[in-house]
Every structure is written in structure tokens, then in C-alpha cells.
Design a protein around this motif. Structure first.
Motif, short mmCIF file in Angstrom:
data_model
loop_
_atom_site.label_atom_id
_atom_site.label_comp_id
_atom_site.label_asym_id
_atom_site.label_seq_id
_atom_site.Cartn_x
_atom_site.Cartn_y
_atom_site.Cartn_z
N ALA A 128 50.38 8.13 5.50
CA ALA A 128 51.48 7.30 6.00
C ALA A 128 52.03 6.40 4.90
O ALA A 128 53.25 6.22 4.77
CB ALA A 128 51.00 6.46 7.19
N ARG A 129 51.15 5.84 4.10
CA ARG A 129 51.59 4.99 2.99
C ARG A 129 52.36 5.81 1.96
O ARG A 129 53.36 5.35 1.40
CB ARG A 129 50.39 4.30 2.34
CG ARG A 129 50.75 3.41 1.16
CD ARG A 129 49.50 2.80 0.55
NE ARG A 129 48.90 1.83 1.43
CZ ARG A 129 49.20 0.53 1.42
NH1 ARG A 129 50.10 0.08 0.58
NH2 ARG A 129 48.61 -0.30 2.24
N GLU A 154 54.13 8.55 2.48
CA GLU A 154 55.45 8.88 3.02
C GLU A 154 56.39 7.67 2.93
O GLU A 154 57.56 7.79 2.58
CB GLU A 154 55.32 9.36 4.45
CG GLU A 154 54.62 10.72 4.57
CD GLU A 154 54.34 11.10 6.01
OE1 GLU A 154 54.70 10.30 6.91
OE2 GLU A 154 53.76 12.18 6.24
N LYS A 155 55.85 6.49 3.22
CA LYS A 155 56.65 5.27 3.13
C LYS A 155 57.08 5.01 1.69
O LYS A 155 58.25 4.68 1.42
CB LYS A 155 55.85 4.08 3.67
CG LYS A 155 56.59 2.76 3.59
CD LYS A 155 55.73 1.62 4.13
CE LYS A 155 56.46 0.29 3.99
NZ LYS A 155 55.62 -0.85 4.48
N ASN A 156 56.14 5.14 0.75
CA ASN A 156 56.46 4.90 -0.65
C ASN A 156 57.45 5.93 -1.18
O ASN A 156 58.30 5.62 -2.02
CB ASN A 156 55.18 4.93 -1.49
CG ASN A 156 54.27 3.75 -1.19
OD1 ASN A 156 54.70 2.75 -0.62
ND2 ASN A 156 53.02 3.86 -1.58
N ARG A 175 59.81 7.46 0.62
CA ARG A 175 61.12 7.09 1.14
C ARG A 175 61.71 5.92 0.35
O ARG A 175 62.91 5.90 0.07
CB ARG A 175 61.01 6.74 2.62
CG ARG A 175 60.74 7.94 3.53
CD ARG A 175 61.02 7.59 4.98
NE ARG A 175 60.12 6.56 5.48
CZ ARG A 175 58.97 6.81 6.08
NH1 ARG A 175 58.56 8.06 6.24
NH2 ARG A 175 58.22 5.83 6.51
N THR A 176 60.87 4.97 -0.01
CA THR A 176 61.34 3.82 -0.79
C THR A 176 61.85 4.27 -2.16
O THR A 176 62.89 3.81 -2.64
CB THR A 176 60.21 2.80 -0.96
OG1 THR A 176 59.77 2.35 0.32
CG2 THR A 176 60.68 1.60 -1.77
N ASP A 185 63.97 7.43 10.66
CA ASP A 185 64.63 6.13 10.80
C ASP A 185 65.48 6.05 12.07
O ASP A 185 65.84 4.98 12.52
CB ASP A 185 65.53 5.86 9.60
CG ASP A 185 64.72 5.75 8.31
OD1 ASP A 185 63.51 5.49 8.42
OD2 ASP A 185 65.29 5.92 7.22
#
Length: 212
Positions: free
Chosen positions: A184-185, A187-189, A191-192, A210
Motif C-alpha cells: 500500500a505504501r 502504491e501511494k509513493n 502515485r506521488t 482517486d
């Protein structure tokens, strides 16, 4: 007055004292100048050349890393025999890391949908994956081992194999990585990172998640 002749014991003692002084002087010189030591230990590397077996292009974005440590407490018990005679118990300390990555090679052709009028880019990212645990050899070691008499004797005639400990350590670290939320981290990173990259090009990145 005539000189008193030295006793044989005194002569031997004087020779021994001279030899000790000479040896001490030689050892002192060798400690200061190691090159003079004729019995110095030399390290000879007889390893063969490194062979390149394969080359592959990487298209993975490693977006998160977890560092783990585990103590493997493994016991081999022999039924009907006391531990003092047979069986063993080992404590193996293992440290390693696990990477979470997004594989861009799995992106389909329509993964990026560009809207030039709205200056937006819709990105369909694949799910993040966990890499295999990377065991740190410098921080991994056999902490202690208790063995029965039979095991101690048999160890004199065989080479100890620690592969079992490494396999168990990798399994435990891999399981811990799944529970740590690394994917999960990652995927978030990811996207950032993509948001910043497209923003520098004048576009706004939109991810399907989103809109949920």
C-alpha cells in the motif's frame, strides 16, 4: 686472588638469559616491521572469474522498503531420549529487507489516457508486489546452539549446514512484510512520484482509485 670458576648451572642460566633477550628483541622488531616476519600469514584468493549468466532490463519502481529482524528458535527433538543425549536447539538471528515495487512492464497499452484539452493523464497502475527478502549476511549469525551428546559426536564428522535457518528466516520475514503494509505504501509513493512528474509537464495525474 684467583678467579672463582663459574658453576655449570650458572653458565646454562647465562646462555638461556641471552637467548631470551635475543628472542624478545626479534619479536619487538617483527611487531614494528611486519615485513621481517618469515612466518606471517598470507591471504591467497584462488577464486575463479565471475561469470555473467544473464542480463535483463529492469522496469520496476521500488517505492518502499521494510527492514526486519527475526530470531529463529528451532529445536530438533528425539522421541524417548533426553535432550542431554540426543537432539539440538538453535537460536539463529537473521536481519534482512524486503522491497515493494510496481512493475511498469505490466502496464497495458491503454494504461495512460491523455486528455490534451483538460491537461490530464489517467493512469491505471498495476498492484504493487513484494520482492524476495534480502538477507544481510553481516547481521545474520548463529547466536547459540545446545546439542546432545550424540549430536556433538556426529558434528565432528560432518559439516554444519545452516541453509535450514536461512530458509525459515526468509519465510518469516516475507510473512512479516505482507502484514507491514508495504504494498500500500509503495502504491501511494508511486502515485506521488507520477503526480510530480506529470505536473512538471503541465498535466494533472488521475488515478482510478482517486474517484472511488
Amino acid at each position: 686472588m684467583p678467579d672463582t670458576p663459574l658453576s655449570p648451572l650458572w653458565k646454562v642460566g647465562r646462555v638461556v638469559a641471552i637467548v631470551i633477550v635475543v628472542i624478545a628483541a626479534v619479536l619487538f622488531l617483527v611487531s614494528k616491521l611486519p615485513g621481517l616476519n618469515p612466518f606471517r600469514e598470507e591471504e591467497i584468493d584462488r577464486s575463479g572469474p565471475v561469470l555473467l549468466q544473464s542480463v535483463k532490463d529492469l522496469s520496476q519502481y521500488h517505492a518502499a522498503e521494510g527492514n526486519f529482524q527475526v530470531v529463529v528458535d528451532l529445536e530438533h527433538d528425539v522421541t524417548w531420549l533426553p535432550d542431554v543425549l540426543a537432539g539440538n536447539r538453535s537460536l539463529f538471528v537473521a536481519a534482512g529487507s524486503v522491497d515493494a515495487y510496481v512493475d511498469f512492464a505490466r502496464l497495458p497499452e491503454d494504461a495512460l489516457k491523455v486528455d490534451k484539452e483538460k491537461h490530464t493523464v489517467r493512469v491505471d497502475l498495476p498492484e504493487a508486489k513484494l520482492d524476495k527478502p534480502d538477507i544481510d549476511q553481516r547481521r545474520t549469525y548463529l547466536y547459540s546452539q545446545e546439542r546432545g551428546v550424540f549430536d556433538r559426536v556426529s558434528s565432528l564428522f560432518s559439516t554444519e549446514d545452516q541453509q535450514e535457518f536461512y530458509v525459515m528466516a526468509e519465510q518469516k520475514i516475507a510473512a512479516a512484510a505482507k502484514d507491514a503494509g508495504l504494498t500500500a505504501r509503495a502504491e501511494k509513493n508511486t502515485r506521488t512520484m507520477l503526480t510530480g512528474m506529470f505536473k512538471s509537464l503541465g498535466y494533472t495525474a488521475i488515478f482510478p482509485a482517486d474517484k472511488t
